[in-house]
Design an enzyme around this catalytic site. Structure first.
Site, PDB file in Angstrom:
ATOM      1  N   GLU A 190       0.819  -1.217   0.000  1.00  0.00           N
ATOM      2  CA  GLU A 190       0.000   0.000   0.000  1.00  0.00           C
ATOM      3  C   GLU A 190       0.848   1.261   0.000  1.00  0.00           C
ATOM      4  O   GLU A 190       0.379   2.336  -0.369  1.00  0.00           O
ATOM      5  CB  GLU A 190      -0.949   0.004   1.204  1.00  0.00           C
ATOM      6  CG  GLU A 190      -0.284   0.230   2.538  1.00  0.00           C
ATOM      7  CD  GLU A 190      -1.283   0.303   3.680  1.00  0.00           C
ATOM      8  OE1 GLU A 190      -1.020   1.069   4.621  1.00  0.00           O
ATOM      9  OE2 GLU A 190      -2.311  -0.404   3.629  1.00  0.00           O
TER      10      GLU A 190
ATOM     11  N   ARG B 299       3.495   0.201  -4.032  1.00  0.00           N
ATOM     12  CA  ARG B 299       3.211  -0.643  -5.198  1.00  0.00           C
ATOM     13  C   ARG B 299       2.887   0.186  -6.438  1.00  0.00           C
ATOM     14  O   ARG B 299       3.323  -0.127  -7.546  1.00  0.00           O
ATOM     15  CB  ARG B 299       2.052  -1.596  -4.887  1.00  0.00           C
ATOM     16  CG  ARG B 299       1.776  -2.572  -6.036  1.00  0.00           C
ATOM     17  CD  ARG B 299       0.550  -3.427  -5.774  1.00  0.00           C
ATOM     18  NE  ARG B 299       0.705  -4.306  -4.645  1.00  0.00           N
ATOM     19  CZ  ARG B 299       1.317  -5.494  -4.698  1.00  0.00           C
ATOM     20  NH1 ARG B 299       1.868  -5.899  -5.838  1.00  0.00           N
ATOM     21  NH2 ARG B 299       1.400  -6.251  -3.630  1.00  0.00           N
TER      22      ARG B 299
ATOM     23  N   GLY C 124      -3.199 -20.195  -8.479  1.00  0.00           N
ATOM     24  CA  GLY C 124      -3.313 -21.488  -7.827  1.00  0.00           C
ATOM     25  C   GLY C 124      -2.163 -21.787  -6.878  1.00  0.00           C
ATOM     26  O   GLY C 124      -2.205 -22.760  -6.139  1.00  0.00           O
TER      27      GLY C 124
ATOM     28  N   GLU D  37       8.228 -12.375   5.968  1.00  0.00           N
ATOM     29  CA  GLU D  37       9.233 -12.459   4.894  1.00  0.00           C
ATOM     30  C   GLU D  37      10.597 -12.034   5.416  1.00  0.00           C
ATOM     31  O   GLU D  37      11.623 -12.649   5.091  1.00  0.00           O
ATOM     32  CB  GLU D  37       8.827 -11.572   3.709  1.00  0.00           C
ATOM     33  CG  GLU D  37       7.673 -12.100   2.881  1.00  0.00           C
ATOM     34  CD  GLU D  37       7.275 -11.135   1.770  1.00  0.00           C
ATOM     35  OE1 GLU D  37       8.001 -10.129   1.565  1.00  0.00           O
ATOM     36  OE2 GLU D  37       6.242 -11.368   1.116  1.00  0.00           O
TER      37      GLU D  37
END
Length: 1156
Positions: free
Chosen positions: A52, A55, A82, A116
């Site tokens: 936010e 990007r 997927g 991460e």
């Protein structure tokens, strides 16, 4: 301000040193863990960021910069549909060389970012991964101590997650913030910040290259590359030219390749021109010049036969900082021919020239010359071990033997590689034997090292190697031709095994397109072997290639039966006059290759008595006599080339030509007839193009059973007829045979036929039997319409009827569904275009349909073209441009772009069916009501016209540049070219197209934003002046979704049903009989046509409203449309329509009886 800049520079230097230090520790880390635990590297960079925050702004610029610099960066939009998100992210982190962590204002409000970050630190500690923190709008101290927004966000997360998890996040933030990083506050603009990030990432990736297993084979050149970099003076803004000089095999090309690979990302344009000596000899300087500047500019630089660049190209290059490598230059004049003056390259440009001849560099006044030295003993030992043992350490049993080999090689890399391959896998006895052999040869001579490999060959293999090195290398012959030419006799089957042996011995390489090549050092070794056959008397050698030797032998008639081949560029031999008996003593001569220009000197002032009877290859460009010797025998010839010669004819009568495979007499302006070739039973290629006095072709030619290629373009033939349907002919080129009016040649294996610029107006009845025909060119032809037999050309993919001046009607019903490209550009007389039924149109695979400047087309034809365009572009978007079953890259390179479907036709407005239209250069599309998962692609339309003040007649690739932003007032963020190719002046035209690359680009932008401002600007690839060639009068775009496509199918069904019902309900309107054109009612057609109203029905069936017939034809094919994924709700209506159609005959009979 100066202090700030200086501080930033110092910070950059410290950061780079720190990162390089960290990368140096990777070796230690990698040694402490099992080899199989190290993840496979898939990405250069993993980007960890808060979406936010950046990007839609900074991240977009960063990813674009990564793309431009060819840095493979993982951003989370690379996740496949997927994929499980977290496992995929972990895999991407582990599979990256660098993690780039961007700390922004709201970074810690995302658990994903923090998780991460923990994983990134884990990879740093476990695998030695490089971590580069970027502090974007935040202070490192706030990150380190979790102050401000960082502390507030973590406090909120502490309410949701356990203490251990939050503490792990805090520890990770502190550890990363302690690393040297990049602070956005140190840079004036985001452009500077981006540049710094890219530079540092590049430096780190470069430092990691030494850990690449492939790079580990480049032993001993690190210091040489460093020295060469110092000579390049990268900091200097002046243009510098550096020479790399050394003997063959010493590593000049390897060093140049490494320095080029390392530095190219720092330049606006770059190109490595390899094998200059061979390429310039074979292709010419103009070809190399065009290749070089086309690659640097990223566009096709047209030069034709003019050696100089246009002023425009010079200006454009002058604005670019370029890196150019010219590899293996042996002509002192070549750099000047290529560059004219290197001073007009942009500031900071660098040119590197590698050569064996130091004089080339001195003559070109290079700034510095770097002489490549030999490897030292330790480097040489390591390199040799890689090839002899496939590892970088020795089996101690072979240590002393290996030292002896290295001592012999004297640090020459190529010698070490050849000897390593020679001894690899051999036992000690073989090693000792080979080393004993080395003791009998001078250690200082590379020739002796190369001779080891030669001596290991048998007599036949040696002969093949010498033939290749002294004659065939560089002639660009295919492997199959070489196999035939090198046979000693018809029963000789040893050539294949011999070539394979040479390949295994690393003496030759065979390319993917089956052309044999050989390293220069090995070729020179072969030349030396031949030279040693008779040092003092070249006439007693087996092969002549040196111009001085050729001059001596030919001038003084010193030829003997020892000579097997002669290859020479005759213009290099001045004032040579040959005796008529020059070949009399060369009874064993088999291969002759002479190249000569017109009127250089009188080569054979007294004629020529004879050629040797054993000749198998004779290529004599510009042969100076009007006839061959009377006793000339072509019995053993395999390849015979007299291009550009003065001959009036070849020979009288019929010769035994059973060995002949290639016959070339192109450009023989005096040639008036061809001999009887009936006994050339193995002839595969016949080239007779540009023989302007050749009026006819011997009938025997078209009876040859193995003839595959016949090129007769720009001859004066007026008739070409064969009574037989041929079997072998694949390529027939008659382009430019303006007098040719009678043509009747067909072949069941014909692939490509060119009848452009001929007077052919009719085709043979067997033309449709050519089921393998793929490419048919009928440019500027006399045809009036396409014959129905074209429908049987079931593999036809390309058809051009461009500028066919008599073409009035074009029926696509006569063309097969396989056709992908139809070019009807500039057909000024074309009025009517017919299309097959809608059902048939859905079966097509059209890629490019061009009606540029077909201004006489009637309204119905224009509507039909537009409707067909809509079908094909929407179908392509729906299926994501699914390719045909047959892949053919060459076809698309020549005739179309494989990622486009494009229609062009006269018009001045955007088709109504496009959702968004404008006459401006931008529009805004709203995708808020379109779920991204249902978005399939985008279709574009452009209205274009030639600029009134433009004076250029020919265009090639004309791009529109598409840029995208979020809406009014927003800056544009990236863009993409979309090409509209054309070759004529354009008065006005509509282009409707689906471009897969552009569509994918917009699709990716639509993932993150629902409102797109699309702007279109026009630009020429290489304009001759500042004026634009085409003007954009308007454009349109429509998003294609599953529902849009299905609604289109329903619209077709509804339209067909409505039109049909109107015809049935109107009793006075007999036009419903047109429906009987469908195959289902064929019997009813016959009944109707035999009735009393036969003439009336004929009139109805020939109605001008062909588009309506097409609609009604579709009604009989509703079942096919159902296969196009029509919803089941339409099923009842469709079945009812079919029943009504089937009841028509009975209804008609009842009405007729009542009238009686």
């Amino acid at each position: 301000m100066a202090n700030s800049s200086s501080g930033a520079s110092q910070m950059k230097f410290v950061l780079v040193l720190f990162l390089l230090f960290i990368s140096g520790l990777m070796d230690v880390a990698s040694e402490q863990m099992p080899a199989d635990s190290v993840p496979q590297i898939k990405y250069d960079v993993f980007v960890n960021f808060r979406g936010e925050d950046i990007r839609h702004s900074f991240l977009g610029y960063l990813t674009e910069a990564f793309y431009q610099k060819q840095i493979n960066a993982f951003v989370d939009d690379k996740l496949e549909k997927g994929d499980e998100i977290w496992p995929s992210l972990v895999g991407a982190i582990q599979g990256s060389s660098i993690s780039l962590t961007i700390f922004s204002e709201n970074y810690t409000s995302s658990r994903w970012c923090l998780d991460e970050l923990v994983k990134i630190l884990e990879c740093r500690e476990k695998y030695g991964q490089i971590v580069i923190p970027v502090f974007y709008g935040v202070n490192p101290t706030d990150v380190r101590h979790q102050k401000g927004s960082y502390g507030e966000a973590l406090a909120q997360l502490g309410k949701k997650y356990n203490l251990t998890t939050v503490q792990n996040w805090r520890n990770a933030l502190k550890k990363v913030a302690d690393l040297s990083g990049i602070k956005s506050f140190d840079y004036k603009t985001e452009v500077e910040l981006l540049g710094e990030i890219i530079n540092i990432v590049n430096l780190v990736l470069t430092s990691l290259d030494k850990f690449d297993p492939e790079s580990s084979r480049l032993i001993g050149i690190d210091k040489q590359i460093q020295h060469l970099e110092s000579l390049l003076h990268q900091e200097s803004k002046y243009v510098r030219v550096i020479g790399i000089w050394g003997m063959g095999g010493i590593g000049k090309t390897t060093i140049a390749e490494e320095i080029f690979s390392k530095l190219r990302s720092e330049y606006d344009g770059y190109y490595f021109l390899a094998n200059v000596k061979e390429e310039s000899s074979r292709q010419g300087t103009i070809y190399l010049k065009r290749k070089l500047f086309s690659a640097i500019l990223g566009e096709d630089v047209e030069m034709d036969h003019m050696p100089r660049l246009s002023n425009y190209i010079k200006r454009k290059i002058g604005r670019m900082k370029v890196l150019i490598v010219l590899d293996d230059v042996n002509d002192s004049n070549l750099p000047e021919k290529l560059f004219e003056n290197h001073d007009w390259f942009g500031r900071g440009s660098r040119i590197i020239i590698t050569t064996r001849d130091k004089q080339v560099l001195i003559a070109n006044k290079v700034d510095d010359i770097y002489q490549v030295g030999a490897l030292n003993n330790s480097e040489a030992l390591e390199l040799f071990s890689l090839y002899a043992f496939n590892q970088n350490h020795f089996d101690m049993e072979y240590y002393k033997l290996s030292e002896m080999v290295v001592n012999y090689a004297k640090g020459i890399p190529l010698v070490l590689k050849v000897l390593g391959r020679l001894l690899c896998g051999k036992d000690k006895e073989v090693w000792e034997s080979q080393l004993h052999k080395l003791e009998n040869m001078p250690n200082t001579d590379i020739y002796h090292a190369m001779r080891l490999s030669f001596d290991d060959l048998d007599r036949k293999e040696q002969k093949i190697l010498l033939d290749l090195a002294c004659f065939f290398i560089g002639l660009n012959l295919k492997l199959d031709s070489i196999k035939v030419l090198l046979k000693d006799n018809e029963r000789d089957d040893s050539v294949v095994a011999g070539l394979e042996r040479l390949k295994d011995k690393a003496l030759v390489t065979i390319s993917e397109d089956n052309v044999i090549s050989m390293h220069d050092i090995i070729q020179e070794m072969a030349w030396e072997i031949v030279r040693q056959e008779s040092i003092e008397d070249p006439g007693n050698r087996s092969r002549l290639i040196d111009p001085n030797d050729v001059y001596e032998v030919l001038k003084y008639n010193k030829g003997t039966e020892a000579i097997r081949s002669i290859r020479a560029n005759l213009p290099a031999i001045q004032n040579l006059q040959l005796s008529p008996h020059v070949f009399n003593k060369m009874s064993k001569l088999q291969f002759v290759y002479f190249r000569k220009n017109f009127d250089v000197f009188p080569l054979l002032p007294r004629g020529l008595q004879s050629f040797p009877a054993e000749l198998r290859y004779l290529s004599w460009s510009h042969y100076p006599l009007i006839s061959l010797p009377e006793n000339f025998s072509a019995e053993n010839l395999v390849i015979f080339d007299l291009s550009g010669s003065l001959v009036l004819k070849l020979w009288d009568g019929v010769q035994n030509l059973m060995n002949l495979k290639v016959l070339t007499v192109a450009g023989c302006l005096n040639l008036k007839e061809l001999p009887d070739l009936s006994k050339a039973t193995n002839l595969e290629f016949l080239e007779i193009s540009s023989c302007s006095q050749l009026l006819s072709m011997n009938p025997s030619i078209l009876s040859l059973k193995k003839l595959e290629r016949l090129s007769a373009h720009h001859c004066s033939l007026n008739t070409l007829i064969s009574d037989n349907h041929l079997t072998s002919l694949k390529y027939l080129n008659l382009r430019g045979c303006k007098a040719l009016s009678q043509f009747s040649v067909t072949s069941e294996n014909m692939i490509e036929l060119d009848l452009s610029f001929t007077s052919v107006s009719a085709f043979p009845s067997t033309f449709g039997r050519q089921s393998n025909l793929k490419i048919l060119s009928l440019v500027f032809n006399n045809i009036e319409s396409l014959p129905s037999s074209f429908r049987n050309l079931t593999r036809l993919r390309y058809l051009s009827v461009e500028s066919s001046r008599k073409l009035h009607t074009l029926s696509l019903t006569e063309l097969p569904a396989s056709l992908e490209v139809l070019d009807a550009t500039d057909c000024k007389s074309l009025k009517t275009v017919y299309f097959p039924s809608i059902a048939e149109q859905f079966k097509e695979n059209r890629r490019e349909i061009l009606f540029w400047n077909c201004l006489e087309l009637d309204e119905h034809s224009l509507k039909a073209i537009g409707f067909n365009a809509r079908i094909n572009v929407m179908k392509s978007a729906y299926h994501n441009l699914s390719a045909t079953g047959e892949k053919n890259v060459d076809f698309y390179l020549r005739y179309s772009r494989s990622y486009q479907v494009k229609y062009v036709y006269p018009g001045s407005s955007i088709p109504e069916w496009l959702e968004y239209k404008t006459t401006k250069d931008y529009l805004i599309i709203d995708l808020s009501s379109t779920p991204h998962s249902t978005l399939l692609g985008f279709v574009f339309s452009f209205v274009i016209a030639e600029s009134k003040d433009h004076n250029r007649a020919v265009f090639l690739d004309y791009p529109f540049y598409i840029t995208v932003s979020e809406g009014e007032g927003e800056s544009e963020k990236g863009g993409i070219d979309i090409f509209v190719s054309h070759t004529v002046r354009v008065e006005s035209g509509v282009c409707v197209m689906y471009d897969q690359e552009c569509s994918h680009y917009l699709h990716s932008r639509a993932k993150n934003q629902t409102r797109l401002k699309i702007k279109v600007t026009t630009k020429e690839v290489a304009p001759s002046d500042s004026k634009r060639g085409l003007e954009l009068k308007g454009f349109g775009v429509t998003p294609i979704t599953y529902s849009v496509y299905q609604n289109f199918i329903q619209e077709i069904n509804s339209s067909a049903d409505h039109s049909f019902n109107q015809q049935v309900n109107t009793s006075a309107d007999h036009s419903f009989i047109q429906q009987t054109n469908s195959p289902a009612n064929h019997s009813f057609i016959q009944q109707t046509n035999s009735s009393a109203n036969h003439s009336f029905i004929q009139q109805i069936n020939t109605s001008a409203d062909h588009s309506f017939i097409q609609q009604v034809n579709f009604s009989a094919d509703h079942i096919f449309i159902q296969q196009m994924e029509v919803p089941s709700s339409m099923l009842f209506t469709q079945i009812l329509a079919i029943i009504i159609i089937l009841l028509i005959p009975f209804w008609f009979l009842v009405v007729k009886r009542r009238r009686l």
